[in-house]
Design a protein around this motif. Structure first.
Motif, PDB file in Angstrom:
ATOM      1  N   MET A  95       0.841  -0.985  -0.073  1.00  0.00           N
ATOM      2  CA  MET A  95       0.092  -0.026   0.025  1.00  0.00           C
ATOM      3  C   MET A  95       0.964   1.347   0.106  1.00  0.00           C
ATOM      4  O   MET A  95       0.629   2.151  -0.680  1.00  0.00           O
ATOM      5  CB  MET A  95      -0.702   0.053   1.367  1.00  0.00           C
ATOM      6  N   LEU A  96       2.053   1.327   0.798  1.00  0.00           N
ATOM      7  CA  LEU A  96       2.965   2.277   0.931  1.00  0.00           C
ATOM      8  C   LEU A  96       3.720   2.826  -0.237  1.00  0.00           C
ATOM      9  O   LEU A  96       3.671   3.884  -0.663  1.00  0.00           O
ATOM     10  CB  LEU A  96       3.864   2.270   1.911  1.00  0.00           C
ATOM     11  N   THR A  97       3.833   1.522  -1.139  1.00  0.00           N
ATOM     12  CA  THR A  97       4.738   1.694  -2.258  1.00  0.00           C
ATOM     13  C   THR A  97       3.574   2.325  -3.426  1.00  0.00           C
ATOM     14  O   THR A  97       4.172   3.133  -4.347  1.00  0.00           O
ATOM     15  CB  THR A  97       5.428   0.403  -2.908  1.00  0.00           C
ATOM     16  N   ASP A  98       2.565   1.757  -3.289  1.00  0.00           N
ATOM     17  CA  ASP A  98       1.414   2.334  -4.195  1.00  0.00           C
ATOM     18  C   ASP A  98       1.423   3.977  -4.105  1.00  0.00           C
ATOM     19  O   ASP A  98       1.013   4.641  -5.251  1.00  0.00           O
ATOM     20  CB  ASP A  98       0.146   1.591  -4.066  1.00  0.00           C
ATOM     21  N   ILE A  99       1.219   4.303  -2.991  1.00  0.00           N
ATOM     22  CA  ILE A  99       1.410   5.789  -2.615  1.00  0.00           C
ATOM     23  C   ILE A  99       2.170   6.441  -3.258  1.00  0.00           C
ATOM     24  O   ILE A  99       2.260   7.631  -3.930  1.00  0.00           O
ATOM     25  CB  ILE A  99       1.282   6.194  -0.975  1.00  0.00           C
ATOM     26  N   LEU A 100       3.503   5.756  -3.220  1.00  0.00           N
ATOM     27  CA  LEU A 100       4.767   6.711  -3.901  1.00  0.00           C
ATOM     28  C   LEU A 100       4.570   6.502  -5.325  1.00  0.00           C
ATOM     29  O   LEU A 100       5.035   7.583  -5.932  1.00  0.00           O
ATOM     30  CB  LEU A 100       6.091   5.882  -3.349  1.00  0.00           C
ATOM     31  N   LYS A 101       3.884   5.488  -6.013  1.00  0.00           N
ATOM     32  CA  LYS A 101       3.928   5.425  -7.263  1.00  0.00           C
ATOM     33  C   LYS A 101       3.034   6.422  -8.084  1.00  0.00           C
ATOM     34  O   LYS A 101       2.915   6.688  -9.100  1.00  0.00           O
ATOM     35  CB  LYS A 101       3.887   3.777  -7.656  1.00  0.00           C
ATOM     36  N   ASP A 102       2.012   6.743  -7.155  1.00  0.00           N
ATOM     37  CA  ASP A 102       0.949   7.245  -7.672  1.00  0.00           C
ATOM     38  C   ASP A 102       1.251   8.957  -8.075  1.00  0.00           C
ATOM     39  O   ASP A 102       1.372   9.651  -6.831  1.00  0.00           O
ATOM     40  CB  ASP A 102      -0.241   7.396  -6.791  1.00  0.00           C
ATOM     41  N   ASP A 103       1.687   9.216  -9.154  1.00  0.00           N
ATOM     42  CA  ASP A 103       2.233  10.286  -9.575  1.00  0.00           C
ATOM     43  C   ASP A 103       1.358  11.611  -9.412  1.00  0.00           C
ATOM     44  O   ASP A 103       1.327  12.808  -8.897  1.00  0.00           O
ATOM     45  CB  ASP A 103       2.775  10.488 -10.735  1.00  0.00           C
ATOM     46  N   SER A 104       0.076  11.062  -9.671  1.00  0.00           N
ATOM     47  CA  SER A 104      -1.288  12.033  -9.473  1.00  0.00           C
ATOM     48  C   SER A 104      -1.520  12.652  -8.112  1.00  0.00           C
ATOM     49  O   SER A 104      -2.054  13.720  -7.942  1.00  0.00           O
ATOM     50  CB  SER A 104      -2.394  11.608 -10.162  1.00  0.00           C
ATOM     51  N   SER A 105      -0.800  12.005  -7.251  1.00  0.00           N
ATOM     52  CA  SER A 105      -1.191  12.504  -5.688  1.00  0.00           C
ATOM     53  C   SER A 105      -0.315  13.720  -5.175  1.00  0.00           C
ATOM     54  O   SER A 105       0.696  13.666  -5.487  1.00  0.00           O
ATOM     55  CB  SER A 105      -0.781  11.492  -4.759  1.00  0.00           C
ATOM     56  N   PRO A 106      -1.194  14.813  -5.298  1.00  0.00           N
ATOM     57  CA  PRO A 106      -0.353  16.122  -4.947  1.00  0.00           C
ATOM     58  C   PRO A 106       0.020  16.066  -3.563  1.00  0.00           C
ATOM     59  O   PRO A 106       0.623  17.084  -3.001  1.00  0.00           O
ATOM     60  CB  PRO A 106      -1.563  17.034  -5.289  1.00  0.00           C
ATOM     61  N   ASN A 107      -0.472  15.128  -2.577  1.00  0.00           N
ATOM     62  CA  ASN A 107      -0.401  15.273  -1.424  1.00  0.00           C
ATOM     63  C   ASN A 107       1.002  14.943  -0.738  1.00  0.00           C
ATOM     64  O   ASN A 107       1.368  13.767  -0.680  1.00  0.00           O
ATOM     65  CB  ASN A 107      -1.325  14.522  -0.427  1.00  0.00           C
ATOM     66  N   SER A 108       1.812  15.994  -0.639  1.00  0.00           N
ATOM     67  CA  SER A 108       3.161  15.556  -0.092  1.00  0.00           C
ATOM     68  C   SER A 108       3.413  14.889   1.157  1.00  0.00           C
ATOM     69  O   SER A 108       4.258  14.246   1.635  1.00  0.00           O
ATOM     70  CB  SER A 108       4.238  16.986  -0.130  1.00  0.00           C
ATOM     71  N   ALA A 109       2.418  15.340   2.233  1.00  0.00           N
ATOM     72  CA  ALA A 109       2.464  14.832   3.647  1.00  0.00           C
ATOM     73  C   ALA A 109       2.229  13.402   3.656  1.00  0.00           C
ATOM     74  O   ALA A 109       2.960  12.599   4.095  1.00  0.00           O
ATOM     75  CB  ALA A 109       1.488  15.655   4.429  1.00  0.00           C
ATOM     76  N   LYS A 110       1.466  12.903   2.568  1.00  0.00           N
ATOM     77  CA  LYS A 110       1.251  11.646   2.652  1.00  0.00           C
ATOM     78  C   LYS A 110       2.445  10.633   2.190  1.00  0.00           C
ATOM     79  O   LYS A 110       2.690   9.467   2.357  1.00  0.00           O
ATOM     80  CB  LYS A 110      -0.050  11.338   1.604  1.00  0.00           C
ATOM     81  N   GLN A 111       3.076  11.197   1.015  1.00  0.00           N
ATOM     82  CA  GLN A 111       4.266  10.454   0.538  1.00  0.00           C
ATOM     83  C   GLN A 111       5.283  10.606   1.650  1.00  0.00           C
ATOM     84  O   GLN A 111       6.038   9.615   1.650  1.00  0.00           O
ATOM     85  CB  GLN A 111       4.689  11.454  -0.670  1.00  0.00           C
ATOM     86  N   HIS A 112       5.383  11.794   2.280  1.00  0.00           N
ATOM     87  CA  HIS A 112       6.547  11.989   3.295  1.00  0.00           C
ATOM     88  C   HIS A 112       6.229  10.759   4.289  1.00  0.00           C
ATOM     89  O   HIS A 112       7.154  10.151   4.527  1.00  0.00           O
ATOM     90  CB  HIS A 112       6.271  13.242   3.648  1.00  0.00           C
ATOM     91  N   LEU A 113       5.224  10.749   4.877  1.00  0.00           N
ATOM     92  CA  LEU A 113       4.779   9.505   5.837  1.00  0.00           C
ATOM     93  C   LEU A 113       5.134   8.205   5.152  1.00  0.00           C
ATOM     94  O   LEU A 113       5.663   7.343   5.861  1.00  0.00           O
ATOM     95  CB  LEU A 113       3.383   9.793   6.329  1.00  0.00           C
ATOM     96  N   GLY A 114       4.667   8.098   4.007  1.00  0.00           N
ATOM     97  CA  GLY A 114       5.008   6.702   3.126  1.00  0.00           C
ATOM     98  C   GLY A 114       6.352   6.455   3.312  1.00  0.00           C
ATOM     99  O   GLY A 114       6.766   5.221   3.629  1.00  0.00           O
ATOM    100  N   LEU A 115       7.298   7.401   2.882  1.00  0.00           N
ATOM    101  CA  LEU A 115       8.641   6.865   2.790  1.00  0.00           C
ATOM    102  C   LEU A 115       9.195   6.680   4.498  1.00  0.00           C
ATOM    103  O   LEU A 115       9.958   5.883   4.350  1.00  0.00           O
ATOM    104  CB  LEU A 115       9.439   8.102   2.396  1.00  0.00           C
TER     105      LEU A 115
END
Length: 1218
Positions: free
Chosen positions: A815-835
């Motif tokens: 699920m976390l890697t999917d968040i990172l792959k999802d380029d359309s997601s403009p939400n930086s906080a989500k990616q930050h937490l995912g990493l």
């Protein structure tokens, strides 16, 4: 309005009946002290005249009351009247009748003491000075008048010396002439007057006075009386003026030493005064006296045993206890001679030696060689007062050893602790002889020495316990022993029991336990309390571990239990005794519980009862914690339910210490007796716990969460317990995790809490994960979420995934890697937490089953957001930790090929290396080579960030591979590139950690090649060397001790403002000054601050304070702050060195506390200035605590100014009470 009762009172004051006069004067005193009292000019005149008249009253008690009336009158009367009164009083003293002179003198002193305004002081002084000088110098004045005038002048000079500058010359000549008087009292009072005057004299006049006195001293034809007075005078001046006397030591010290050695045999006072003057020099002028320290040491040691009238024929080496009676006989029939004053010389020598010990930490090793054996030998001193001073001097030596060697090992043969160990058997032998003396005072002194010895060298008396036991027994059992002696003996016994291994005492338990238990029954509460504390230690010594230690403890169980129980049940006794009895009973039950089954039902309810009493409940809660953690699993069934109920109620109390202790005790009880506690009690506890979880008290939060985990971990925990936790505690935990303050123990406890929630079945992993990830969403009220909070959430997610098992973990990572792959997601906080989550999971678990996860993470290096790049480098490093063989080569390869991503990739590498160094893991040989080549290539990078990461990586690899790294780093200290030299020194800094490491002995011979870069031409390299020295001083002071004599002058040099490092930058409309040396100076002062904690014996504070610290106190804001800290430390550790130059430190401090920012200053500047003022006031508060600080007139006036400026005084007051 004048008081209506006054005319009647004034009339009665002149009556014939002395009782009437007494009552009327008493009434007048009451009227004058009323706050509402006011007098007009007419009444003032009447009051003044009548009180002056009453001073001559034949009845002493009436004149005494009249003197008391003067104080309130002076405060409320017109200045001109006070001046008239002063004039009349002077006349009474100089020309009045003899029988009235005493009263007039006391009256005049009262007037002087009450003068509070400068204008009144000036007016009074213009009358007083000439009159007093006349009284002192006029030929026709009697000795009595001279003495009264000198007394008053001494008070006047002490209070108003600075206002009399015009008369200083005249006063000085008048007083110096009186030193030749034939009357001893006149000379004595003149000495006191000159001392008061000298503190306000200018340097020229002080020099004039000193030269004149030294000239008189050098006159061999002078009478010995006069010589003694002049030596006293020198001592008094040096005590009064402190370091200002320094320049005159060259003239005076040799003369005093000469007098000491050549004085006639019966001139003891001359030697005593000379030694007292030298003692004063040591304490007041430490910088200038240093050249004479060796001479003074030999002189003091010579006179420590100076006893010309007595030959000691006693057998020195017999230490047989059979001689006890003989010894007592001998001490009873010792030589006494009322005429013999040689003891005064020995006492002065002991005090002089103590001053040397206190003021010269750097001479400690020499003092152990030369002074220590002599002091031990002098424990046999026959004059009791001198013996106490010898004991005190030895205690100072021990304390200084403790100060200097804090945190050091004593393996080194020159270290003071090692030298002290060599003297141990002599000390114990000598002290044992003192413990057999009859004198109580001697025994108390001997125990004080032993106490200090055990504090400085724990475990040092293991071989000597047997010989000390009879002394302890005698002190506790002897009918003549005082409470004071018993307390000292008990404190020593407690210290010795707690600092030595238990088996040392087993042969002597019988001898020790009887007197200690009888002391428990003593009538004086302080003896009882101390005896109870000793019993607590005795219990753990008698049975050090439950398995058995080969010592039969059973005979002692009941005597100790019965002795303590009698104190425990007694209600009418001091609180200290109650608390000690409760603590001791807790220890007894936890240690001997299996042998007290019959007694527990009687004893435990008493402890529960003490929990109900407000003043003893905290101690009782702690006692139950001790019982609950006992491996004996003591049977608590008779009180368990009641205890748990009481404790649960305590969680609501306001007392923080009580709540804290309660949480710990509940935790221990549930771990040990959970199966016997009802589940309904658990639910009540959980409800109370939820209120304690918040970021306002992280320590309490950690304890509450730990208790929560314990409750959930109980196998019997039902649905209802889990439900209560979910409803009450979980919401609090999810609020806490968003806090930017969360760290340390509280964060660990929170992670365990989430893991425990998953383990206690009824909680859905998915809903928990959702809640956690939901915490990272910015809320409309509080806006964005702190960076620290994202790290906390990521760690909790990782712990949660591992607790839930592989399947859940895999799905979460996907699920976390999917968040990172999802380029359309403009939400930086989500990616930050995912990493961050991927990093935390990857560190704890190998993620290589997820193909190409490293490429997914590295894609985020392209992000436009800095925090996402940084999180990606953190994630990559931590994923690599989970599977080094696969991911480390990938990172190294990327660093070589990706120039643009180098900084981030180096950070990933740093994560890997730091984790490996902490976990003590090894790298493969080939990896190390690759890593090193790569890092050394980046040593010269232009970017400071890159260089710092490289240095940290090198330092941490050095911990893993020191043999390879230390030579490689050393070679590069001579590199032509300054950045490389700086980087390798910083790398060494990172490799010196607090715990012992194998790098320590490898780097030890090479340290100087790194630290000597402190004299490099490049400021970056110099700063790196200073920072490395700081780290050595903090973590491994022993490694650098030998280098400090060479390093310190170079370090001090870095604290000076260097003009060549200051440049002006032209910014068009205005110019801006940049000081490139600022960071270096700040680092240098911070390094000195660290050295003061760990290497005090190597520093000579006097040479550092002036000029280096003085210039730092006047430097930039960033430099002043560490300087204030250093000054506070020096005031505490080396007060004499600070006193010596106190005057010169006042100006920069005065400037700092009065600095006002510009009108247009921004808030940040104003706040910084406030911090600066508070920091300076903190240093001033430390200076004010030094005894003797009042000899500095400048410092006195600074304190006066602070007390009169309301804003400064408020700040000072709050700082002083911190």
């Amino acid at each position: 309005m004048a008081n209506l009762a006054l005319p009647g009172i004034l009339e009665k004051m002149t009556g014939k009946d002395k009782d009437y006069r007494y009552m009327a004067t008493s009434d007048l005193l009451n009227e004058l002290t009323k706050p509402t009292f006011r007098a007009d000019a007419d009444l003032e005149l009447k009051l003044k005249n009548i009180i002056i008249q009453q001073l001559d009253d034949a009845a002493g008690d009436v004149s005494g009351l009249a003197v008391k009336c003067l104080a309130p009158l002076v405060r409320k009367m017109n200045e001109s009247r006070v001046v008239e009164m002063t004039s009349q009083l002077c006349d009474k003293i100089l020309n009045g009748k003899d029988q009235h002179r005493d009263t007039a003198s006391i009256a005049l002193k009262t007037v002087v003491a009450e003068v509070s305004t400068q204008s009144l002081a000036q007016s009074i002084l213009s009358i007083l000075s000439p009159q007093l000088i006349k009284g002192i110098t006029a030929k026709d004045m009697t000795t009595e008048i001279k003495c009264e005038c000198l007394d008053i002048l001494c008070d006047v000079l002490h209070k108003f010396g600075n206002l009399m500058a015009a008369d200083h010359d005249l006063l000085l000549n008048s007083l110096l002439s009186q030193l030749n008087s034939n009357q001893a009292t006149v000379r004595k009072k003149s000495v006191a007057c000159l001392a008061s005057l000298s503190s306000s004299l200018s340097d020229d006049l002080l020099a004039k006075a000193t030269v004149e006195i030294v000239t008189k001293l050098k006159n061999k034809a002078a009478k010995s009386d006069m010589t003694r007075t002049n030596i006293q005078m020198i001592g008094a001046i040096s005590r009064a003026v402190g370091y200002r006397f320094g320049p005159h030591l060259g003239d005076t010290v040799p003369v005093l030493i000469n007098y000491c050695t050549t004085a006639s045999e019966n001139d003891e006072e001359l030697r005593e005064y000379s030694l007292q003057a030298l003692e004063s020099f040591l304490l007041r002028c430490p910088r200038d006296i240093s050249v004479y320290c060796d001479e003074i040491l030999h002189l003091a040691l010579t006179y420590l045993s100076y006893d010309p009238n007595f030959t000691d024929n006693m057998e020195e080496d017999t230490d047989d206890e059979g001689h006890e009676e003989e010894d007592d006989e001998e001490s009873a029939n010792e030589y006494t001679d009322d005429e013999d004053a040689s003891w005064k010389v020995r006492r002065a020598a002991a005090k002089c030696l103590a001053a040397l010990i206190v003021s010269r930490p750097e001479m400690l090793s020499k003092l152990y060689d030369e002074a220590c054996p002599k002091l031990i030998d002098r424990f046999k001193e026959r004059e009791e007062n001198v013996k106490m001073d010898v004991f005190n001097t030895f205690i100072e030596l021990l304390r200084q050893t403790g100060n200097v060697t804090k945190g050091q090992t004593d393996a080194n043969e020159t270290s003071p602790k090692w030298l002290l160990k060599q003297e141990l058997s002599k000390i114990v032998k000598s002290i044992n002889r003192q413990l057999r003396e009859k004198s109580i005072k001697t025994k108390v002194g001997a125990f004080s020495v032993l106490k200090e010895l055990v504090v400085v060298l724990p475990n040092c008396l293991a071989d000597h316990i047997g010989s000390l036991i009879p002394g302890i027994e005698k002190a506790l059992n002897d009918k003549s022993s005082t409470s004071n002696l018993k307390i000292e003996a008990l404190i020593f016994t407690r210290l010795v029991l707690s600092s030595h291994s238990p088996d040392v005492f087993h042969p002597y338990i019988k001898a020790l336990s009887a007197p200690v238990l009888s002391a428990v029954g003593d009538r004086y509460y302080k003896v009882t309390a101390e005896a109870l504390r000793v019993c607590g230690e005795l219990v753990s010594v008698v049975r050090p571990n439950i398995e058995g230690s080969g010592f039969d403890f059973r005979p002692y169980v009941h005597p100790i239990y019965n002795g303590i129980m009698s104190r425990l049940i007694n209600q009418d006794q001091d609180q200290e005794v109650k608390e000690c009895a409760i603590s001791c009973m807790g220890l007894i039950v936890s240690t001997f519980g299996d042998h007290l089954n019959a007694e527990l039902p009687a004893c435990l309810p008493v402890l529960v009862d003490r929990m109900g009493n407000e003043i003893t409940r905290l101690t009782a809660v702690k006692a139950f914690a001790v019982i609950a953690t006992s491996p004996l699993r003591v049977d608590l069934s008779c009180v368990l339910e009641q205890v748990v109920a009481e404790l649960t109620a305590f969680l609501r109390k306001a007392n923080r210490a009580l709540r804290q202790a309660t949480l710990g005790t509940l935790n221990s009880l549930i771990v040990a007796y959970g199966d016997k506690i009802g589940l309904s009690a658990y639910e009540v506890i959980i409800v109370e716990l939820s209120g304690l979880i918040s970021d306002s008290d992280l320590h309490m939060t950690a304890l509450a969460l730990e208790l929560c985990c314990t409750l959930m971990g109980d196998e019997r925990s039902s649905q209802s317990v889990a439900l209560a936790v979910r409803n009450k505690v979980l919401p609090q935990a999810l609020t806490l995790i968003r806090s930017s303050l969360l760290q340390g123990q509280a964060l660990l406890a929170l992670q365990n809490f989430f893991a425990a929630l998953v383990y206690s079945a009824n909680t859905s992993f998915d809903s928990l994960l959702e809640s956690l990830l939901g915490c990272a969403k910015p809320s409309p009220q509080s806006g964005g979420i702190a960076k620290q909070a994202l790290h906390s959430i990521a760690q909790c997610v990782a712990v949660l995934c591992l607790a839930a098992g592989d399947q859940k973990c895999t799905s979460t990572v996907k699920m976390l890697t999917d968040i990172l792959k999802d380029d359309s997601s403009p939400n930086s906080a989500k990616q930050h937490l995912g990493l961050l989550c991927l990093g935390e999971i990857g560190r704890r678990k190998d993620l290589s089953v997820h193909a190409h996860i490293e490429n997914v993470v590295i894609e985020s290096f392209q992000s436009p957001f800095e925090e996402i790049k940084s999180a990606a480098s953190y994630a990559l490093g931590n994923i690599a930790v989970g599977n080094l063989p696969k991911y480390l080569p990938f990172i190294l390869n990327q660093i070589d090929n990706q120039q643009k991503k180098q900084y981030l990739l180096l950070h990933s590498l740093k994560e890997v290396i730091v984790r490996q160094s902490v976990d003590k893991a090894e790298f493969q040989e080939s990896s190390v080579e690759k890593i090193l080549n790569l890092l050394f290539n980046h040593c010269e990078s232009e970017e400071e960030g890159v260089r710092n990461v490289v240095a940290e990586c090198l330092g941490k690899i050095a911990l893993i591979e020191p043999v390879k790294l230390v030579p490689a780093l050393k070679v590069r200290t001579s590199s032509p590139a300054a950045f490389t030299r700086a980087t390798v020194v910083i790398a060494v800094k990172y490799s010196i950690v607090e715990r012992p490491e194998k790098i320590d002995e490898i780097i030890y011979p090479e340290i100087s090649s790194f630290l000597m870069l402190i004299k490099d031409n490049d400021r970056h390299v110099r700063r790196a060397a200073v920072l490395a020295l700081s780290t050595f001083a903090h973590n491994k002071p022993n490694l650098i001790k030998g280098l400090l004599p060479d390093l310190l002058p170079l370090l001090y040099d870095q604290t000076i403002v260097k003009q060549e490092l200051i440049r002006t930058v032209d910014l068009g409309p205005f110019k801006h000054t940049v000081d490139d040396g600022l960071e270096l100076r700040k680092a240098a002062f911070e390094c000195v601050d660290t050295l003061l904690d760990s290497c005090l014996d190597q520093l000579n504070p006097s040479s550092f304070i002036v000029p280096y610290l003085k210039s730092g106190l006047d430097d930039h804001y960033d430099v002043k702050m560490p300087c204030h800290l250093i000054l506070s430390k020096l005031a505490d550790k080396c007060p004499s060195a600070v006193l010596a130059v106190l005057d010169s430190l006042v100006d920069p401090l005065h400037k700092t506390i009065n600095f006002k920012p510009k009108q247009d200053a921004v808030k940040q500047e104003v706040d910084r200035n406030e911090d600066m003022i508070r920091s300076a006031l903190r240093a001033i508060a430390s200076l004010n605590r030094i005894s003797g600080g009042d000899c500095s007139a400048k410092f006195k006036s600074l304190m006066n100014e602070i007390s009169k400026t309301q804003t400064l005084w408020d700040k000072y007051y709050s700082i002083r009470n911190e």
